[in-house]
Each structure stands twice: as C-alpha cells, then as structure tokens.
Design a protein around this motif. Structure first.
Motif, PDB file in Angstrom:
ATOM      1  N   HIS A 112      43.704  -7.462 -43.071  1.00 58.41           N
ATOM      2  CA  HIS A 112      44.204  -8.734 -43.585  1.00 58.41           C
ATOM      3  C   HIS A 112      43.477  -9.948 -43.006  1.00 58.41           C
ATOM      4  O   HIS A 112      43.661 -11.059 -43.509  1.00 58.41           O
ATOM      5  CB  HIS A 112      45.709  -8.848 -43.364  1.00 58.41           C
ATOM      6  N   SER A 113      42.669  -9.761 -41.976  1.00 59.64           N
ATOM      7  CA  SER A 113      41.889 -10.895 -41.472  1.00 59.64           C
ATOM      8  C   SER A 113      40.815 -11.302 -42.471  1.00 59.64           C
ATOM      9  O   SER A 113      40.355 -12.438 -42.456  1.00 59.64           O
ATOM     10  CB  SER A 113      41.253 -10.553 -40.123  1.00 59.64           C
ATOM     11  N   PHE A 114      40.439 -10.389 -43.377  1.00 58.91           N
ATOM     12  CA  PHE A 114      39.445 -10.725 -44.386  1.00 58.91           C
ATOM     13  C   PHE A 114      40.015 -11.617 -45.489  1.00 58.91           C
ATOM     14  O   PHE A 114      39.280 -12.084 -46.352  1.00 58.91           O
ATOM     15  CB  PHE A 114      38.831  -9.448 -44.987  1.00 58.91           C
ATOM     16  N   ASP A 115      41.328 -11.861 -45.456  1.00 60.33           N
ATOM     17  CA  ASP A 115      41.920 -12.806 -46.393  1.00 60.33           C
ATOM     18  C   ASP A 115      41.567 -14.245 -46.033  1.00 60.33           C
ATOM     19  O   ASP A 115      41.801 -15.159 -46.816  1.00 60.33           O
ATOM     20  CB  ASP A 115      43.450 -12.662 -46.415  1.00 60.33           C
ATOM     21  N   TYR A 116      41.045 -14.459 -44.834  1.00 57.69           N
ATOM     22  CA  TYR A 116      40.728 -15.793 -44.339  1.00 57.69           C
ATOM     23  C   TYR A 116      39.218 -15.943 -44.189  1.00 57.69           C
ATOM     24  O   TYR A 116      38.477 -14.962 -44.114  1.00 57.69           O
ATOM     25  CB  TYR A 116      41.411 -16.040 -42.991  1.00 57.69           C
ATOM     26  N   ASN A 117      38.770 -17.167 -44.100  1.00 59.91           N
ATOM     27  CA  ASN A 117      37.357 -17.469 -43.933  1.00 59.91           C
ATOM     28  C   ASN A 117      36.905 -17.027 -42.535  1.00 59.91           C
ATOM     29  O   ASN A 117      37.520 -17.377 -41.541  1.00 59.91           O
ATOM     30  CB  ASN A 117      37.134 -18.973 -44.124  1.00 59.91           C
ATOM     31  N   MET A 118      35.811 -16.270 -42.463  1.00 58.52           N
ATOM     32  CA  MET A 118      35.291 -15.807 -41.176  1.00 58.52           C
ATOM     33  C   MET A 118      34.487 -16.890 -40.454  1.00 58.52           C
ATOM     34  O   MET A 118      34.418 -16.890 -39.239  1.00 58.52           O
ATOM     35  CB  MET A 118      34.401 -14.570 -41.353  1.00 58.52           C
ATOM     36  N   GLY A 119      33.870 -17.785 -41.187  1.00 59.00           N
ATOM     37  CA  GLY A 119      33.067 -18.825 -40.581  1.00 59.00           C
ATOM     38  C   GLY A 119      31.739 -18.269 -40.086  1.00 59.00           C
ATOM     39  O   GLY A 119      31.257 -17.239 -40.560  1.00 59.00           O
ATOM     40  N   THR A 120      31.147 -18.959 -39.117  1.00 59.04           N
ATOM     41  CA  THR A 120      29.886 -18.529 -38.514  1.00 59.04           C
ATOM     42  C   THR A 120      30.094 -18.303 -37.036  1.00 59.04           C
ATOM     43  O   THR A 120      31.182 -18.540 -36.505  1.00 59.04           O
ATOM     44  CB  THR A 120      28.797 -19.600 -38.728  1.00 59.04           C
ATOM     45  N   LEU A 121      29.033 -17.878 -36.343  1.00 56.63           N
ATOM     46  CA  LEU A 121      29.151 -17.680 -34.901  1.00 56.63           C
ATOM     47  C   LEU A 121      29.351 -19.008 -34.172  1.00 56.63           C
ATOM     48  O   LEU A 121      30.056 -19.067 -33.173  1.00 56.63           O
ATOM     49  CB  LEU A 121      27.912 -16.978 -34.356  1.00 56.63           C
ATOM     50  N   ARG A 122      28.755 -20.066 -34.667  1.00 57.63           N
ATOM     51  CA  ARG A 122      28.913 -21.382 -34.031  1.00 57.63           C
ATOM     52  C   ARG A 122      30.264 -22.026 -34.371  1.00 57.63           C
ATOM     53  O   ARG A 122      30.813 -22.761 -33.577  1.00 57.63           O
ATOM     54  CB  ARG A 122      27.799 -22.314 -34.440  1.00 57.63           C
ATOM     55  N   ARG A 123      30.752 -21.769 -35.571  1.00 50.78           N
ATOM     56  CA  ARG A 123      32.027 -22.336 -36.011  1.00 50.78           C
ATOM     57  C   ARG A 123      32.874 -21.234 -36.628  1.00 50.78           C
ATOM     58  O   ARG A 123      32.922 -21.085 -37.847  1.00 50.78           O
ATOM     59  CB  ARG A 123      31.783 -23.444 -37.016  1.00 50.78           C
ATOM     60  N   PRO A 124      33.544 -20.432 -35.787  1.00 50.10           N
ATOM     61  CA  PRO A 124      34.355 -19.342 -36.329  1.00 50.10           C
ATOM     62  C   PRO A 124      35.519 -19.880 -37.165  1.00 50.10           C
ATOM     63  O   PRO A 124      36.109 -20.894 -36.833  1.00 50.10           O
ATOM     64  CB  PRO A 124      34.874 -18.612 -35.094  1.00 50.10           C
ATOM     65  N   GLY A 125      35.806 -19.175 -38.233  1.00 50.49           N
ATOM     66  CA  GLY A 125      36.913 -19.547 -39.092  1.00 50.49           C
ATOM     67  C   GLY A 125      38.213 -18.901 -38.627  1.00 50.49           C
ATOM     68  O   GLY A 125      38.257 -18.193 -37.608  1.00 50.49           O
ATOM     69  N   PRO A 126      39.292 -19.114 -39.374  1.00 45.53           N
ATOM     70  CA  PRO A 126      40.598 -18.586 -38.960  1.00 45.53           C
ATOM     71  C   PRO A 126      40.700 -17.062 -39.035  1.00 45.53           C
ATOM     72  O   PRO A 126      41.622 -16.486 -38.470  1.00 45.53           O
ATOM     73  CB  PRO A 126      41.574 -19.248 -39.927  1.00 45.53           C
ATOM     74  N   GLY A 127      39.771 -16.387 -39.684  1.00 41.64           N
ATOM     75  CA  GLY A 127      39.823 -14.933 -39.758  1.00 41.64           C
ATOM     76  C   GLY A 127      39.047 -14.238 -38.660  1.00 41.64           C
ATOM     77  O   GLY A 127      39.162 -13.022 -38.486  1.00 41.64           O
ATOM     78  N   ALA A 128      38.259 -14.997 -37.895  1.00 43.32           N
ATOM     79  CA  ALA A 128      37.403 -14.375 -36.878  1.00 43.32           C
ATOM     80  C   ALA A 128      38.207 -13.818 -35.705  1.00 43.32           C
ATOM     81  O   ALA A 128      37.968 -12.691 -35.261  1.00 43.32           O
ATOM     82  CB  ALA A 128      36.364 -15.375 -36.393  1.00 43.32           C
ATOM     83  N   ALA A 129      39.148 -14.584 -35.184  1.00 41.19           N
ATOM     84  CA  ALA A 129      39.918 -14.128 -34.016  1.00 41.19           C
ATOM     85  C   ALA A 129      40.761 -12.889 -34.321  1.00 41.19           C
ATOM     86  O   ALA A 129      40.757 -11.941 -33.529  1.00 41.19           O
ATOM     87  CB  ALA A 129      40.779 -15.262 -33.478  1.00 41.19           C
ATOM     88  N   PRO A 130      41.487 -12.838 -35.448  1.00 37.05           N
ATOM     89  CA  PRO A 130      42.236 -11.612 -35.729  1.00 37.05           C
ATOM     90  C   PRO A 130      41.332 -10.399 -35.929  1.00 37.05           C
ATOM     91  O   PRO A 130      41.687  -9.292 -35.529  1.00 37.05           O
ATOM     92  CB  PRO A 130      43.003 -11.929 -37.015  1.00 37.05           C
TER      93      PRO A 130
END
Length: 148
Positions: free
Chosen positions: A26-44
């Motif tokens: 379900h973390s793929f439901d959110y934007n992953m972002g980039t390595l410099r600016r992680p999105g809300p799906g990166a941490a989960p």
C-alpha cells in the motif's frame, strides 16, 4: 540465556511479515519521490522492507534450529508491547528524551537478568541517533524535551 526461538515467536514473525507485505504494497499508493526529496510513500516502503527482511531472517533461523520447546515468553511480550505503547503515548506530550527512556526501560526489563548498564548504553545510542535523524536531519516537529 536460552537462544532458541519458540513457536510463538515464529508465528509472531510470520504475522509481522504479513503486516510488512501489506504496508509495503500500500505504500505504492503514494508518491515515492526521489532520493533527495522522498515522497510520502518512501518511509512506509523502507520501513516495511526492513521489517520484512528481519522477519524472514527470524523465520529462516528457525529452520536451522532443533525442534523448539513451546514456552511463550509472556513477560517479554507484555513489556515489549508496553515499551512501544509508552513511546507512542509519551512522544508528543513529553518529547523524544523521556519517551525513549521509558521505552528502553520497559523493553530492557524483559531481558533476564536485567542489565542496567546495557540499557543505559542503548538509551544513549537511541537518543543520539533519534536526535540526529528526526530533529537534525529530517527536521520533524518533535521536541527533545517537552511538548511539540
């Protein structure tokens, strides 16, 4: 200390593996972002991947051990759960330092015999790494001491 895992711990590791897979999916439901600016799906995604890897390692280590004895460690389970709950309840009103202290104290009491020096070193490492990661590096709104 008895290093053999028991059946209850293997079942718990399997259940946590399912939880990790669920949150990872379900973390793929959110934007992953980039390595410099992680999105809300990166941490989960990263958290669930680490939890999944640890659960797989526990389950694999169970395969190479002799048949375990069924001795559930109720004391350890209750104190570990209480430690996690203490951090969740104390982080906002008390801050990072008191919440981490309560967590380490409760979780370290689950170990027999209790080792206060080991608990103190663990507390110091967790507070320093928590400060560096959450407050300094990620700039999350959590106070070291006091409410935020």
């Amino acid at each position: 200390m008895d290093r053999r895992l028991n059946v209850a711990e293997a079942v718990l590791a399997g259940g946590l593996l399912l939880v990790a897979l669920y949150f990872g999916w379900h973390s793929f439901d959110y934007n992953m972002g980039t390595l410099r600016r992680p999105g809300p799906g990166a941490a989960p995604l990263v958290s669930s991947a680490l939890l999944g890897i640890l659960c797989i390692l526990i389950l694999l280590s169970e395969l190479w051990r002799p048949a375990p004895l069924f001795r559930p460690d109720i004391r350890g389970f209750i104190l570990s759960t209480a430690g996690i709950a203490a951090w969740a309840l104390l982080a906002r009103p008390a801050g990072l330092l008191p919440a981490t202290f309560a967590t380490v104290l409760l979780v370290s009491l689950a170990d027999r015999p209790w080792k206060p020096l080991q608990a103190l070193v663990t507390f110091a490492i967790l507070v320093m790494s928590g400060y560096l990661l959450f407050i300094w590096l990620l700039s999350t709104p959590i106070a070291l001491i006091g409410p935020y």
